[in-house]
Design a protein around this motif. Sequence first.
Motif, short mmCIF file in Angstrom:
data_model
loop_
_atom_site.label_atom_id
_atom_site.label_comp_id
_atom_site.label_asym_id
_atom_site.label_seq_id
_atom_site.Cartn_x
_atom_site.Cartn_y
_atom_site.Cartn_z
N LEU A 162 31.22 38.65 35.92
CA LEU A 162 32.27 37.86 36.53
C LEU A 162 32.23 38.01 38.05
O LEU A 162 32.10 39.13 38.56
CB LEU A 162 33.64 38.31 36.01
CG LEU A 162 33.85 38.19 34.49
CD1 LEU A 162 35.28 38.62 34.15
CD2 LEU A 162 33.59 36.78 34.00
N HIS A 164 33.41 38.37 41.84
CA HIS A 164 34.55 38.92 42.58
C HIS A 164 34.20 38.93 44.07
O HIS A 164 33.05 39.16 44.46
CB HIS A 164 34.86 40.36 42.15
CG HIS A 164 35.57 40.45 40.83
ND1 HIS A 164 34.96 40.18 39.63
CD2 HIS A 164 36.86 40.80 40.53
CE1 HIS A 164 35.82 40.35 38.65
NE2 HIS A 164 36.97 40.72 39.15
N ALA A 226 39.36 38.50 42.31
CA ALA A 226 38.57 37.73 41.36
C ALA A 226 38.13 36.41 41.99
O ALA A 226 38.91 35.75 42.67
CB ALA A 226 39.35 37.48 40.08
N THR A 228 36.97 33.88 40.06
CA THR A 228 36.96 32.89 39.00
C THR A 228 38.36 32.67 38.46
O THR A 228 39.18 33.59 38.43
CB THR A 228 36.04 33.32 37.85
OG1 THR A 228 36.11 32.37 36.78
CG2 THR A 228 36.44 34.69 37.30
N ASN A 233 44.05 36.67 36.56
CA ASN A 233 44.06 37.81 37.49
C ASN A 233 44.74 39.03 36.88
O ASN A 233 44.29 40.16 37.08
CB ASN A 233 44.78 37.44 38.80
CG ASN A 233 43.83 36.82 39.81
OD1 ASN A 233 42.66 37.17 39.86
ND2 ASN A 233 44.33 35.88 40.58
N LEU A 236 42.25 40.74 34.60
CA LEU A 236 41.17 41.40 35.33
C LEU A 236 41.67 42.63 36.08
O LEU A 236 40.96 43.64 36.18
CB LEU A 236 40.52 40.42 36.30
CG LEU A 236 39.71 39.29 35.65
CD1 LEU A 236 39.15 38.35 36.71
CD2 LEU A 236 38.58 39.86 34.81
N TYR A 263 31.38 31.44 40.77
CA TYR A 263 32.71 31.48 41.38
C TYR A 263 33.25 30.08 41.56
O TYR A 263 32.52 29.13 41.86
CB TYR A 263 32.68 32.24 42.71
CG TYR A 263 31.97 31.55 43.86
CD1 TYR A 263 32.62 30.61 44.65
CD2 TYR A 263 30.65 31.87 44.19
CE1 TYR A 263 31.99 29.99 45.72
CE2 TYR A 263 30.00 31.27 45.25
CZ TYR A 263 30.67 30.32 46.01
OH TYR A 263 30.05 29.71 47.06
#
Length: 371
Positions: A162, A164, A226, A228, A233, A236, A263
């Motif tokens: 993912l 960031h 984050a 994405t 949020n 995550l 992203y």
Amino acid sequence: MDTEEQSARGGAGSRSYPCPACGAAVVFAPGSDAMHCPYCGHEQAVVAAAGREVREHGFDELAALPVAERSAPAGGTHTYVCPGCGAHTESDALSLRCQFCDTALVADASAAERVRPEAVLPFGLDRDAAREALRAWTSSRWFAPSRLKKVGEAETFRGSYLPHWTYDAQTLTHYRGQRGDYYYVTETYTTTENGETVTKTREVRRTRWSPASGTVGRAFDDVLVAGTTHVGNEQLDKLTPWPLEEARPFQAEYLAGFQTVRYDIEPEDGLVTAKERMATVIRSDCRADIGGDEQRVSSLDTHYSALTFKLMLLPVWFLTYLYAGTSWQVMVNARTAEVIGERPYSKVKIAAAVLCGLALAALITFLVMRR
């Protein structure tokens, strides 16, 4: 010649990594620094590119990008041509597996992204380790259905990187507020004791407020946001902390065998969230600087300097399972084994616990009344 130069192949702008022993596609082996062939077991080291290091970027670099590139939205699709079966696959992921023959495919990040990844935290847990973490998590859930504990044995995990953003900054903040200092006064009051009115005294705490102002400085390093919107949020944030100090300079080999989400939050937008997180720390610094027993901060004026950012990829194991007709999602931090997610509750177990509680309360009441 490094691994990428000697063995990468694939469609335009993408690559795969053939095994030098049997020709099958190799994938990155979690918890190692090697590519592993799932067919013949051959392993080859991920060779660090000469001179490659993690670099922070200034926002002036974004401003210098060509107008057409700056206006292009993040994401878009990339066409993968599988070297294993020749299939063409369009996807907005930076890496994936061919849906027909399972060959691991990786896009050229430099060509696909406005901002390319600078760092990657490689997968440290393999599927078996992630499954074991899930078993421990489900076993510790109160009122979980008994069948939930078998989920990790039957379901398939999906590994994803993912995106960031991390932000560094030097801040200088001028604040205004108030300092509260406690003091005590003796107060006289009347009360009734044994049917008579009596006068007593007690110490009462009061707060003396006085104006306060000052300046505090703070250096921020790797404030994580984050990149994405595909995962919330709040979810995550529960996977933190991440061992960011263990991140490696980005190399495409680490992505082979996993899905990598691109992203869709631009670095400028991520900075807004980063500043909100910095503000929470700065406000705490101001309270500490004011001192006293209580503090009020009425205004903050923060100046930022040496503001930089970079894109980092973090590893997560995803599991979506079906229970009682409802889908539930679990995520495992693929470095720390932290597990978060949704879970069902057993109505039978909850009802049994309530009945046990009522029975215990009745027993205690009975024993007390017999005395």
